[in-house]
Design a protein around this motif. Structure first.
Motif, short mmCIF file in Angstrom:
data_model
loop_
_atom_site.label_atom_id
_atom_site.label_comp_id
_atom_site.label_asym_id
_atom_site.label_seq_id
_atom_site.Cartn_x
_atom_site.Cartn_y
_atom_site.Cartn_z
N TYR A 286 0.85 -1.18 -0.01
CA TYR A 286 0.11 0.03 0.13
C TYR A 286 0.92 1.22 -0.02
CZ TYR A 286 0.48 1.20 4.87
OH TYR A 286 1.18 1.39 6.24
N LYS A 287 2.02 1.18 0.38
CA LYS A 287 2.94 2.41 0.66
C LYS A 287 3.61 2.74 -1.17
CE LYS A 287 4.38 2.19 5.23
NZ LYS A 287 4.05 3.39 5.91
N ARG A 288 3.20 1.72 -1.98
CA ARG A 288 3.62 1.76 -3.38
C ARG A 288 4.94 2.34 -3.59
NH1 ARG A 288 -1.79 4.55 -5.87
NH2 ARG A 288 -1.28 6.28 -4.33
N LEU A 289 6.10 1.63 -3.48
CA LEU A 289 7.49 2.00 -3.69
C LEU A 289 7.58 2.25 -5.00
CD1 LEU A 289 10.56 2.14 -2.84
CD2 LEU A 289 10.55 -0.61 -3.18
N THR A 290 6.89 1.56 -5.87
CA THR A 290 7.20 1.68 -7.38
C THR A 290 6.16 2.56 -8.26
OG1 THR A 290 6.21 -0.48 -7.87
CG2 THR A 290 8.54 -0.47 -7.18
N LEU A 291 5.56 3.32 -7.43
CA LEU A 291 4.65 4.14 -8.30
C LEU A 291 5.41 5.08 -9.14
CD1 LEU A 291 1.58 5.01 -8.43
CD2 LEU A 291 1.94 6.73 -6.92
N MET A 292 6.52 5.58 -8.72
CA MET A 292 7.44 6.48 -9.79
C MET A 292 7.95 5.50 -10.88
SD MET A 292 11.09 6.34 -7.25
CE MET A 292 10.38 6.76 -5.73
N LEU A 293 7.69 4.32 -10.75
CA LEU A 293 8.12 3.62 -12.17
C LEU A 293 7.05 3.33 -13.17
CD1 LEU A 293 10.46 0.85 -10.53
CD2 LEU A 293 10.95 3.21 -11.22
N VAL B 73 15.44 -1.71 -7.67
CA VAL B 73 16.96 -1.79 -7.96
C VAL B 73 17.42 -2.11 -9.22
CG1 VAL B 73 18.84 -3.43 -7.23
CG2 VAL B 73 17.09 -2.66 -5.56
N ARG B 74 16.70 -3.04 -10.14
CA ARG B 74 16.92 -3.09 -11.46
C ARG B 74 16.87 -1.87 -12.32
NH1 ARG B 74 14.17 -9.34 -12.57
NH2 ARG B 74 15.62 -10.27 -11.54
N PHE B 75 15.92 -1.04 -11.93
CA PHE B 75 15.91 0.33 -12.68
C PHE B 75 16.84 1.05 -12.27
CE2 PHE B 75 14.62 4.71 -12.82
CZ PHE B 75 14.39 4.72 -14.32
N ALA B 76 17.37 1.18 -10.84
CA ALA B 76 18.59 1.95 -10.54
C ALA B 76 19.99 1.47 -11.01
CB ALA B 76 18.31 2.23 -9.02
N LEU C 157 8.97 -5.55 -5.24
CA LEU C 157 8.84 -4.41 -5.48
C LEU C 157 10.33 -3.83 -5.35
CD1 LEU C 157 5.83 -3.28 -3.41
CD2 LEU C 157 6.00 -3.70 -6.21
N ILE C 158 10.82 -4.06 -4.38
CA ILE C 158 12.57 -3.44 -4.22
C ILE C 158 13.28 -4.07 -5.57
CG2 ILE C 158 14.29 -3.95 -2.73
CD1 ILE C 158 12.66 -4.28 -0.21
#
Length: 868
Positions: A512-519, A559-562, A554-555
């Motif tokens: 629910y905190k949506r770590l990957t919304l920015m992606l 990480v793969r994007f970064a 999600l992590i």
């Protein structure tokens, strides 16, 4: 070669340096800069290697250096000054002592929590709940509130996090030796370790020793089951925070609640500390503490019955809920709970069925086979609260089933919005702007108002540059753990730029905190990161629960994007997020990003910590941000409503697009635009207003004062009012009222209104006949409830006024009540009549969960009035 046995060898300090031991054992050093600076001067290199832990430092300093310091007059003078200042802090009067002279405040409050985040040197926390509990203790210490903290000592703490080569979260559980932590073992007068013991099924016992962490003025008691007298299974009860299966968690929570009360009693007996009058349950994990207190009252020469003991316990109990979703509440199988209580196990004075009823989900949507810790916590507490205004509203709706017949807004759950402890989380340079340590609860956070723009902007750059250096160090260490060689890591020297707009996102990683919304749109994010004139850079950190593979994915996605060489100098993921990392991350960011699913963020205090450092918030209107957002302080991310909110993918697309729009069109232009002096004038003004106007609101001192004034003081008064006789009387009254309630009803309602319209400001007279059965008029309150009505005739914005009995009972046992009804709002207006139990020892009319409301047939005459 591996050692077969481990010892802790403590240093022998020369006599002049003995105060160093006391300073190291009081965790006030974790938020007192002068004490930390003193320890740093002992040996700067070893201080850095100890990660700022005085206990580790003193264990590593060579004897020759200690002898040198014992002869150093300047160092000894500083040591004396800091030691004397700590003594004055601990022993002197503070805010609470000044208030208690004129207010009936509790002699002591016991504060129970499953985790406490005090310092990275005592890793007994996983996330926001523990950090909040730590800040609560620190602020209570600063204000002089006589709190006793109670928790568990986890021998492995929470896990340490690293990444595999492909970005998958790895967990590591280092063994913690209590003798190497800033703890003291509580001992009996004969020097044997103090213990508490719980009875388990099958004739087994769970024993735990009590460790003391001194948090300024506050003792924190931590229970440790890793003792030789326990069998292997019981020794492991306090092995890991939030680890193990259902029975393991149940035993942890029994030890925390039941063992915790026994630990408090032991501590007060051994030290003479005043016994707590109020018990504060921080989330449902510690809810069994109420059962132990009932068990105490049901024994001895002055034993109370269960019902009277329950009333006595409820009066002095405060319950704080932190979760806005049912899935976040601990629930156990009823059969499992039943096996651990009753004559064959713990709390034999209480019938198992009474215990099971306290945790029953006996309301719409509940599951009959489950025992709900939050439901028990609410039933055992006369006062309850959520942790922000919005969360209080959500909690009233979520738990409304415990008060059938009442609208959600009348559920007796209030809110105290969380706060954060400024001396812990604010960079020293920012804290010095105020000219105060903030330990006195001083809310004059206005020194930044007069700071020249160039100085404020230079300070922000200094903090950003410090973060860049730390990110590079941590990123280099992370890549080495992932298998990279030094020759491959030259690129890290170019990661981040101290002159680029820096966004921070760090928290636990539930979905629910949506770590990957920015992606959601990676191309659009890449354009933001690499914009030739207005680039942004992002620092991300967070841990997923070890059992949450969804969070780990999600992590890994982030990480793969970064890891992409194209963007890795602009976005980084830092593993092993904890207090030590956070204390540099908050000050160094320009924007703090928070994009949970509204309204699933109970409070979200990370943005508060950032704001106290002059970092602007960019967040969904959830938790505390929903309450205090203003355009002066940051930006609100629009949320999807209606049908879009029900479609997960569509909602995320809409809200991610809104996030990108804010960054592209409003945030980056404001950060990079320059005024006449070459400074971002409008940005600096937002920083200044965040520090001076938002800062005072988010302080933990404000939060703890609210707890004292709104919850602790009333709970203490209720505790004193509910002595054995009064508690028995209230219990008997409730039993009598519940038995008679099926006969209570509203028989007839009439009004003086002649038409369906009326003028604003006029009043109509109500005459109501109610049946009370075997009850008396003093047992109830008859109310007229009025307000605007919606299209379904539901009253909104309701206000209630009591009606007065004028005669009764008649031959049918009915009473006549009368009173005026003020028509104080225009538009569709309606009223109803209801009957509530009434007793001077009730904290709320809704407390018994009983209400009788006029039916449509009874209340229809004159019930709808249109004001013009």
């Amino acid at each position: 070669m591996k050692a077969i046995r481990r010892f802790t060898v403590r240093p022998v300090l020369p006599e002049p340096l003995q105060p160093l031991s006391d300073l190291a054992r009081n965790l006030r050093w974790s938020w007192h800069p002068e004490t930390r600076e003193l320890f740093q001067s002992v040996d700067p290199g070893r201080w850095a290697a100890s990660d700022g832990d005085p206990i580790r430092l003193l264990g590593s300093v060579p004897t020759a250096r200690l002898a040198e310091l014992a002869e150093d007059g300047e160092f000894l003078a500083r040591l004396t000054a800091v030691s004397d200042e700590l003594r004055a802090y601990v022993e002197g009067d503070r805010w609470y002592q000044q208030q208690s002279r004129s207010a009936e405040l509790p002699a002591a409050v016991a504060y129970f929590s499953p985790e406490f985040g005090i310092t990275a040197a005592l890793p007994q926390y996983s996330g926001g709940l523990g950090i909040l509990a730590g800040d609560h203790l620190k602020a209570a210490s600063d204000l002089g509130v006589p709190l006793i903290g109670v928790g568990l000592l986890y021998r492995h703490g929470y896990f340490r996090q690293s990444l595999s080569g492909d970005g998958w979260q790895q967990e590591h559980y280092p063994v913690l030796d209590p003798h190497e932590l800033p703890l003291i073992q509580l001992k009996e007068p004969d020097d044997t370790p103090a213990q508490v013991m719980l009875a388990l099924p099958g004739g087994r016992f769970l024993r735990a020793r009590i460790w003391l962490a001194q948090v300024g003025r506050i003792p924190l008691l931590l229970l440790d089951s890793d003792v030789e007298e326990n069998d292997l299974g019981e020794r492991g009860v306090t092995d890991r925070l939030y680890g193990g299966g259902s029975e393991h968690r149940l035993l942890q929570e029994m030890l925390l609640g039941i063992g915790g009360v026994r630990a408090v009693r032991t501590y007060c007996r051994l030290t003479g500390h005043p016994a707590p009058e109020v018990f504060h349950t921080n989330e449902g994990h510690a809810g069994f503490l109420g059962l132990e207190r009932i068990n105490e009252l049901c024994g001895g020469d002055d034993a109370l019955g269960f019902d009277a003991a329950l009333e006595s316990v409820r009066g002095g109990t405060v319950f704080t809920t932190h979760t806005p979703v049912p899935a976040g509440i601990d629930r156990f199988d009823r059969d499992l709970v039943a096996r651990h209580f009753g004559p064959a196990a713990e709390l034999p004075r209480i019938e198992v069925d009474r215990i099971l009823r306290l945790g029953a989900e006996s309301y719409p949507g509940g599951e009959a086979h489950l025992f709900n810790m939050a439901a028990m916590g609410l039933r055992l507490a006369q006062r309850a609260n959520g942790v922000s205004l919005l969360h209080g509203q959500v909690s009233r709706g979520m738990f409304a089933g415990l008060w059938p017949g009442f609208d959600a807004e009348e559920v007796p759950i209030t809110s105290v919005t969380n706060g954060v402890h400024a001396p812990t989380w604010v960079a020293p340079e920012v804290l010095r702007l105020g000219g105060t340590s903030a330990e006195d609860g001083d809310e004059r956070w206005d020194a930044a108002a007069g700071l020249p723009d160039p100085d404020l902007w230079a300070l922000r750059r200094t903090l950003r540059e410090r973060l860049v250096d730390e990110v590079r160090d941590r990123l280099r260490a992370s890549w080495r753990q992932r298998g990279a060689g030094s020759a491959e890591l030259g690129w890290i020297d170019g990661v981040l730029d101290p002159d680029v707009l820096t966004i921070g996102f760090a928290r636990r990683v539930p979905s629910y905190k949506r770590l990957t919304l920015m992606l959601r749109d990676k191309d659009r994010l890449t354009e933001l990161l690499l914009h030739p004139e207005r680039p942004v850079q992002i620092v991300v950190a967070g841990k997923a629960h070890p059992a949450d593979d969804g969070g780990k994915r999600l992590i890994q996605e982030l990480v793969r994007f970064a890891d992409d060489p194209k963007v890795r100098h602009r976005i980084v993921f830092l593993p092993d997020y904890g207090m030590a990392m956070a204390q540099n991350l908050y000050p160094g960011c320009d924007i703090w990003l928070n994009n949970p699913l509204r309204p699933l963020e109970a409070c979200g205090t990370s943005g508060m910590k950032a704001a106290l450092n002059g970092c602007l918030n960019l967040s969904v209107l959830d938790g505390w941000w929903d309450e205090w957002f203003q355009p002066d302080f940051g930006w609100a991310i629009p949320t999807a409503d209606g049908a879009a909110a029900l479609d997960t993918d569509r909602r995320d697309d809409i809200e991610a697009s809104a996030l990108y729009d804010l960054l592209e069109q409003r945030i980056t232009p404001r950060f990079y635009e320059r005024g006449g002096a070459g400074l971002p004038d409008r940005w600096i003004e937002m920083v200044r207003r965040t520090l001076t106007q938002l800062g005072p609101k988010v302080l933990a001192g404000r939060m703890v004062r609210e707890y004292v004034e709104r919850l602790y003081a009333p709970a203490a008064r209720a505790h004193r009012a509910l002595g054995p006789e009064q508690a028995a009387e209230l219990a008997a009254w409730k039993t009598r009222v519940r038995a008679a309630w099926p006969s209570v009803g509203v028989d007839h309602v009439e009004t003086s209104a002649a038409t369906a319209t009326a003028e604003l400001g006029t009043a109509v007279s109500l005459r109501v006949r109610v049946a009370l059965g075997d009850l008396r008029a003093e047992d109830v309150e008859v109310q007229a409830v009025s307000g605007r009505v919606d299209s379904e005739d539901r009253i909104t914005d309701a206000a209630s006024v009591p009606l007065k009995p004028v005669s009764g009972p008649d031959t049918y046992g009915r009473w006549l009540y009368e009173g005026p009804l003020s028509l104080d709002r225009t538009g569709p207006f309606g009223y109803t009549v209801r009957v509530l139990p009434a007793h001077h020892l009730l904290a709320s009319p809704a407390e018994p969960g009983l209400v009788a409301v006029a039916s449509d047939a009874v209340g229809r005459e004159g019930a709808g009035v249109l004001l013009r």
